[in-house]
Design an enzyme around this catalytic site. Structure first.
Site, mmCIF file in Angstrom:
data_model
loop_
_atom_site.group_PDB
_atom_site.id
_atom_site.type_symbol
_atom_site.label_atom_id
_atom_site.label_comp_id
_atom_site.label_asym_id
_atom_site.label_seq_id
_atom_site.Cartn_x
_atom_site.Cartn_y
_atom_site.Cartn_z
ATOM 1 N N SER A 48 0.893 -1.428 -0.008
ATOM 2 C CA SER A 48 0.046 -0.075 -0.045
ATOM 3 C C SER A 48 1.063 1.137 -0.104
ATOM 4 O O SER A 48 0.436 2.316 -0.158
ATOM 5 C CB SER A 48 -1.016 -0.096 0.988
ATOM 6 N N LYS A 101 0.725 4.430 6.752
ATOM 7 C CA LYS A 101 -0.191 5.310 5.974
ATOM 8 C C LYS A 101 0.366 6.555 6.063
ATOM 9 O O LYS A 101 0.974 7.221 7.161
ATOM 10 C CB LYS A 101 -1.520 5.102 5.874
#
Length: 93
Positions: free
Chosen positions: A9, A46
């Site tokens: 990701s 993230k």
């Protein structure tokens, strides 16, 4: 501390599956910083974004959707990303 990355990701930021990321413990972050966050029972790395609509955890890979942290979720910032080590022992900051 070091944390092993699982997944792709954050690929566009150069953080790849199998990398060890350095984490500086911190319970606070500014918008745009890469964080390690605990969302319920899982850790994730993230980009942190806090808006009037809530907290967002943004991936750096178009194949992954942003995560809006639910108001009732167990959420904590574990720390800030501060570098990585690849399995071939090269260091990137």
């Amino acid at each position: 501390y070091l944390l092993r990355v699982e997944g792709e990701s954050m690929r566009e930021e150069g953080i790849l599956d199998g990398d060890l990321v350095g984490v500086h413990r911190s319970a606070q972050a500014r918008n745009g910083q890469i964080v390690v966050a605990r969302l319920d029972e899982e850790l994730t790395i993230k980009v942190f974004e806090q808006t009037v609509s809530g907290i967002w955890l943004l991936p750096c890979n178009a194949g992954f959707a942003p995560i809006q942290v639910p108001a009732d979720a167990e959420f904590a910032l574990e720390g800030l990303y501060c570098g990585l080590i690849r399995p071939n022992r090269s260091v990137r900051r």
